[in-house]
Design a protein around this motif. Structure first.
Motif, PDB file in Angstrom:
ATOM      1  N   THR A  33       0.834  -1.198   0.000  1.00 27.25           N
ATOM      2  CA  THR A  33       0.000   0.000   0.000  1.00 27.25           C
ATOM      3  C   THR A  33       0.875   1.256   0.000  1.00 27.25           C
ATOM      4  O   THR A  33       2.031   1.224   0.439  1.00 27.25           O
ATOM      5  N   ASP A  37      -1.121   6.273   2.152  1.00 27.84           N
ATOM      6  CA  ASP A  37      -2.436   5.642   2.142  1.00 27.84           C
ATOM      7  C   ASP A  37      -3.357   6.229   1.074  1.00 27.84           C
ATOM      8  O   ASP A  37      -4.569   6.323   1.274  1.00 27.84           O
ATOM      9  N   TYR A  38      -2.781   6.603  -0.077  1.00 26.38           N
ATOM     10  CA  TYR A  38      -3.619   7.020  -1.198  1.00 26.38           C
ATOM     11  C   TYR A  38      -4.384   5.811  -1.714  1.00 26.38           C
ATOM     12  O   TYR A  38      -3.785   4.779  -2.030  1.00 26.38           O
ATOM     13  N   LYS A  39      -5.673   5.917  -1.804  1.00 27.32           N
ATOM     14  CA  LYS A  39      -6.506   4.804  -2.233  1.00 27.32           C
ATOM     15  C   LYS A  39      -6.216   4.449  -3.691  1.00 27.32           C
ATOM     16  O   LYS A  39      -6.062   5.326  -4.539  1.00 27.32           O
ATOM     17  N   HIS A  96      -9.132   5.796 -10.027  1.00 26.40           N
ATOM     18  CA  HIS A  96      -8.468   6.367  -8.863  1.00 26.40           C
ATOM     19  C   HIS A  96      -7.494   7.438  -9.348  1.00 26.40           C
ATOM     20  O   HIS A  96      -7.264   7.590 -10.552  1.00 26.40           O
TER      21      HIS A  96
END
Length: 360
Positions: A33, A37-39, A96
């Motif tokens: 990841t 914590d960028y989706k 995204h």
């Protein structure tokens, strides 16, 4: 790194099918990841601190096992003829994005990021400043990471880039001189015939990686250069409040003069570490009391950049002892034990704390 133009397309092209073949060999479990914590953002480390699975900037960089079993990716990295720093495969899932941000920490002061797209679609757009481009598969790009930038993937397909961090080399910057430019400050340059870099099954390449990237103690000369860069930048923003600007400049100059005073006596020796740390903590408190609305030319908060670029990396003594630290005075993220009055002084002088730094 701050560059003259937003985007440069370097005159190299790579074998996309071979890159995809090596990419397909990685199991899903290798993807990590994003550290922020960028989706929808995942990565596989290829060059990292000690060759481990980490996102660290400080410490000796080495190839990871994933890179060692990927011969063409090694050849691609070596083709730029530079010492490389942290490098990864970066995956952006469909629908995204990489949020708008600027790279402001110490690492990015002197490093540029190379992008080599492996899997993408024409819908994937990279924005930097007021410019935007699509980076096509097999191409090589760099961009001005000081300016605000983001990546948008509106498609339903995954995008994967090989990204290489480097300070460059004479050969690399000569390559940049012949790049195709995409800029708001000048018209596009002429098309350049790129050099093809094919996969060579029998080739043995040696990738040069950084061993020294964050100093245990930043030299007075480097502190001066970093401070002067911030002074020039913050003074270039006409809308900054004059009172807050003067406070900021005073903090910057007091810090660099005090740092040079300590450096003149102790250099990088342990005897000065506590003095350096006290100065950093005092300066951090002062700079964070300044209005965060005081801006630099890329719209970043000037107090925040002072902390991220200088104060966090000015003192990392754990590196001198073979350890990576996450904050000044806190090796490996642990809280240091309290020093007793009769304990040995942590500066390394050999005296009791009460007769050395404790007496101050």
């Amino acid at each position: 790194m701050k560059l003259k133009h937003e985007f440069y397309k370097l005159p190299l092209r790579f074998d996309v099918e071979r890159l995809r073949k090596e990419l397909a060999a990685f199991p899903e479990s290798d993807w990590q990841t994003h550290p922020s914590d960028y989706k929808g953002n995942l990565a596989i480390p290829l060059v990292s601190v000690n060759g481990g699975i980490n996102d660290d900037f400080a410490g000796p960089m080495q190839p990871t096992p994933q890179l060692k079993r990927s011969p063409y990716m090694q050849q691609v990295i070596a083709a730029f003829k530079s010492v490389c720093s942290r490098s990864r495969l970066m995956r952006l899932e469909g629908r995204h994005d990489v949020p708008l941000h600027s790279d402001i920490n110490y690492h990015w002061w002197s490093r540029v990021r190379i992008h080599v797209p492996i899997v993408t679609t024409p819908d994937v757009i990279f924005h930097c400043g007021d410019q935007q481009v699509h980076m096509a598969e097999g191409e090589a790009w760099i961009f001005d990471s000081w300016k605000m930038h983001r990546v948008v993937n509106p498609s339903g397909k995954t995008r994967v880039h090989l990204v290489i961090d480097t300070s460059g080399s004479p050969e690399f910057w000569e390559l940049v001189e012949s790049a195709e430019i995409f800029s708001s400050s000048s018209p596009p340059g002429p098309d350049v015939t790129p050099v093809q870099v094919p996969f060579q099954a029998s080739a043995k390449v040696k990738i040069r990686t950084e061993r020294f990237n964050v100093p245990a103690v930043m030299s007075a000369g480097e502190v001066d250069a970093l401070v002067e860069g911030l002074v020039q930048d913050v003074c270039s923003v006409a809308q900054n409040d004059r009172e807050q600007l003067e406070r900021y400049l005073a903090v910057l100059n007091t810090f660099r003069f005090a740092w040079r005073s300590i450096w003149s006596v102790h250099g990088a020796e342990k005897t000065g570490w506590l003095d350096y740390e006290l100065l950093i903590n005092k300066t951090r408190e002062k700079v964070l009391s300044i209005d965060a609305g005081l801006l630099l030319s890329n719209s970043s908060s000037a107090p925040q950049v002072m902390c991220a670029r200088i104060l966090v990396s000015a003192l990392t003594p754990g590196l001198a002892e073979g350890r990576v630290v996450t904050a000044p005075g806190k090796p490996d993220g642990d809280t240091p034990e309290k020093t007793g009055r009769n304990s040995p002084c942590p500066c390394g002088s050999g005296k009791k704390y009460k007769r050395c730094h404790g007496a101050r």
